[in-house]
Enzyme design. Structure first.
Site, PDB file in Angstrom:
ATOM      1  N   GLU A  20      -4.997   7.711  -2.544  1.00  0.00           N
ATOM      2  CA  GLU A  20      -5.347   6.424  -2.386  1.00  0.00           C
ATOM      3  C   GLU A  20      -5.493   5.488  -3.525  1.00  0.00           C
ATOM      4  O   GLU A  20      -5.412   4.201  -3.214  1.00  0.00           O
ATOM      5  CB  GLU A  20      -6.682   6.583  -1.722  1.00  0.00           C
ATOM      6  CG  GLU A  20      -6.939   5.576  -0.598  1.00  0.00           C
ATOM      7  CD  GLU A  20      -5.849   5.106   0.553  1.00  0.00           C
ATOM      8  OE1 GLU A  20      -4.986   5.976   0.660  1.00  0.00           O
ATOM      9  OE2 GLU A  20      -5.984   4.177   1.261  1.00  0.00           O
ATOM     10  N   HIS A  51       0.883  -1.062   0.311  1.00  0.00           N
ATOM     11  CA  HIS A  51       0.011  -0.041  -0.044  1.00  0.00           C
ATOM     12  C   HIS A  51       0.819   1.412  -0.010  1.00  0.00           C
ATOM     13  O   HIS A  51       0.796   2.155  -0.783  1.00  0.00           O
ATOM     14  CB  HIS A  51      -0.767   0.039   1.200  1.00  0.00           C
ATOM     15  CG  HIS A  51      -1.876   1.172   1.560  1.00  0.00           C
ATOM     16  ND1 HIS A  51      -3.205   0.844   0.931  1.00  0.00           N
ATOM     17  CD2 HIS A  51      -1.815   2.408   1.968  1.00  0.00           C
ATOM     18  CE1 HIS A  51      -3.647   2.194   1.120  1.00  0.00           C
ATOM     19  NE2 HIS A  51      -2.784   3.050   1.613  1.00  0.00           N
ATOM     20  N   GLU A  52       2.081   1.084   0.986  1.00  0.00           N
ATOM     21  CA  GLU A  52       2.714   2.650   0.972  1.00  0.00           C
ATOM     22  C   GLU A  52       3.583   2.804  -0.233  1.00  0.00           C
ATOM     23  O   GLU A  52       3.972   3.527  -0.615  1.00  0.00           O
ATOM     24  CB  GLU A  52       3.682   2.604   2.261  1.00  0.00           C
ATOM     25  CG  GLU A  52       2.573   2.649   3.670  1.00  0.00           C
ATOM     26  CD  GLU A  52       1.814   3.599   3.693  1.00  0.00           C
ATOM     27  OE1 GLU A  52       2.095   4.752   3.157  1.00  0.00           O
ATOM     28  OE2 GLU A  52       0.505   3.650   4.272  1.00  0.00           O
TER      29      GLU A  52
HETATM   30 ZN   LIG Z   1      -3.511   5.091   1.946  1.00  0.00          ZN
END
Ligand SMILES: [Zn+2]
Length: 511
Positions: free
Chosen positions: A299, A267-268
């Protein structure tokens, strides 16, 4: 050089200075979370305060205001990108200067007071201890929105801070479709689904050092540029740093659940690839047009890699041998990629806590928060009624009985956002998830061998496609729908996300 061109060059210099100072602020923040010795927090607090004062003065400088006013009124002679910079900087200036000093000071104080009240209320599982703070945030948010743009609905002004150009009317349309599709899917999975076996990745101890080493290899494979960033471990994972040329990414690992560290790191990495990829044109550098378009778009980039890539079948072919090498005693050689894929994709019931929820139930956690916060600022929901409304919606959307499972602490008090007055933030999570599905679909159409590449661990084609089609566009478009149209040929369409979830979980849960 014409007057307009000259004024624009003065403006650009000022904006680049502000950007550089914000980079320093980002670096101080990263250092505080990752490196700071425990005895240094007081002096760091003073350094941050002094720097914040310098940045505030630069952002609200009347000379900057004059330049912006002049260029905003007449921008003939400026090219399209320069006009976007003027427009965005003008909007930022209005936001920075709209609030009177007493209100700005009250907001800063309430952020700290609100946080402590939230911690105490959550500890006691007693919403009534938090209600006065929430009431004050609702009042302040209304006042703030009226000062920034009295021509707009309150919620739109709040939303715009996190999701540029988005409106409540458009979210109603998008979330309305989502609710209609998602609630029955969740109910179906819960009542009729056969869950895959998740024990492969949970309930045994995965050495956290080995997890960190594995995640570093994966981040580099996905395309993280280590010459323009760092990977470290922190209590709360985040992506920060000074900007595209120095992206500081952090992760954390849980011994008993290897999926959390893995998906968190990927995710990061998605956030980091967006940051590293948005610095392409020299004349955009350090200017508003080069920035991320919105929280939702940011996101979308983390979730594209986390969900569309890492939770896919092809990825399990890449991941399995790596897991077996890192954890030979825990992941047996007899494990199949299909078993790994199943274990990576559990829908967890009861779905009580947003941040612990899976990709299917997550969306309804967000819809619920959106409906409540919008009702609050529009005066349709009273602060004292929030827990009852929360609990009723949890039953309706997620079939989860909050009162029976832990009360306010595990219900209405679970998130920090409202304690800091962040009203209008929640929708960005799910808008991002929907954008990710649609962007990935466009990437699949443009890259016919994408699945095979992912299975082989060749991620460069996807990363390059994202760099060229999305990352480099920065804030050039006015809102996410315009960006989605440029990248995928159409505005955000919740049906793409719904079909993705329906197809995937019908197969996985044998519905
Ligand atoms: Zn995030």
């Amino acid at each position: 050089m014409s007057t307009v061109t000259y004024s624009y060059s003065l403006l650009a210099n000022r904006l680049r200075d502000i950007d550089a100072l914000e980079g320093i602020s980002g670096l101080l923040g990263w250092d505080e979370m990752v490196m700071l010795p425990t005895g240094s927090s007081d002096s760091r607090g003073k350094q941050k305060e002094a720097l914040a004062g310098v940045i505030y003065d630069k952002k609200t400088d009347p000379v900057l205001g004059e330049l912006l006013k002049e260029l905003h009124e007449s921008c003939a002679g400026l090219n399209e990108v320069e006009q976007v910079n003027v427009e965005l900087a003008y909007k930022n200036y209005i936001r920075a200067t709209a609030l009177p000093k007493d209100l700005s000071q009250r907001i800063a104080a309430l952020e700290t007071e609100g946080y402590h009240a939230w911690i105490a209320a959550r500890g006691a599982s007693d919403y009534s201890k938090f209600a006065p703070v929430l009431q004050e945030w609702v009042d302040i948010s209304r006042r703030k929105a009226a000062l920034i743009d009295p021509s707009q609905e309150t919620y739109n002004v709040l939303l715009d801070e996190f999701e540029k150009g988005m409106t409540a009317t458009r979210i109603d349309e998008i979330f309305g479709q989502l609710r209609v599709g998602l609630v029955p899917l969740i109910a179906n999975i819960k009542s009729k689904g056969t869950a895959p076996d998740g024990s492969l990745l949970r309930g045994k101890e995965f050495d956290t050092k080995a997890q960190a080493a594995l995640c570093e290899v994966i981040a580099l494979d996905l395309g993280f540029d280590i010459t323009k960033g760092r990977l470290d471990v922190s209590v709360h994972p985040f992506t920060g740093g000074t900007g595209p040329t120095d992206v500081r990414m952090t992760t954390r690992f849980k011994a008993m659940d290897v999926t959390e560290g893995l998906t968190g790191a990927i995710h990061e990495t998605g956030h980091s690839l967006y940051e590293q990829g948005r610095n392409v044109y020299p004349d955009w550098e350090g200017l508003p047009v080069s920035k991320a378009l919105s929280m939702g778009v940011h996101e979308s980039q983390s979730l594209l890699w986390e969900r569309m890539v890492a939770l896919s079948k092809p990825f399990s072919h890449y991941l399995l041998p790596k897991l077996q090498t890192s954890f030979p005693d825990l992941v047996p050689t007899s494990t199949t990629p299909e078993a790994l894929y199943g274990a990576m994709n559990l829908v967890l019931f009861p779905s009580l806590i947003r941040v612990e929820s899976d990709e299917v139930t997550y969306g309804m956690h967000v819809v619920l928060r959106y409906e409540i916060e919008r009702g609050l600022v529009e005066g349709k929901i009273k602060v004292e009624d929030v827990p009852a409304i929360w609990n009723a919606k949890m039953k309706e959307y997620l079939q989860t009985d909050v009162e029976a499972l832990g009360g306010d602490a595990k219900g209405v008090l679970q998130d920090v956002h409202w304690s800091a007055g962040a009203i209008g933030y929640f929708p960005t999570y799910t808008l991002g998830a929907m954008m990710a599905a649609q962007i990935f679909q466009a990437a699949e159409a443009a890259l016919p061998n994408l699945s095979e590449s992912i299975a082989k661990g060749e991620f460069a084609p996807l990363k390059t496609w994202l760099n060229e089609n999305l990352h480099c566009k920065g804030s050039f478009y006015r809102n996410a729908d315009e960006l989605m149209t440029a990248v995928t040929g159409r505005v955000l369409d919740p049906n793409i996300y719904l079909s993705y979830l329906n197809n995937k979980y019908t197969d996985l849960y044998k519905l």
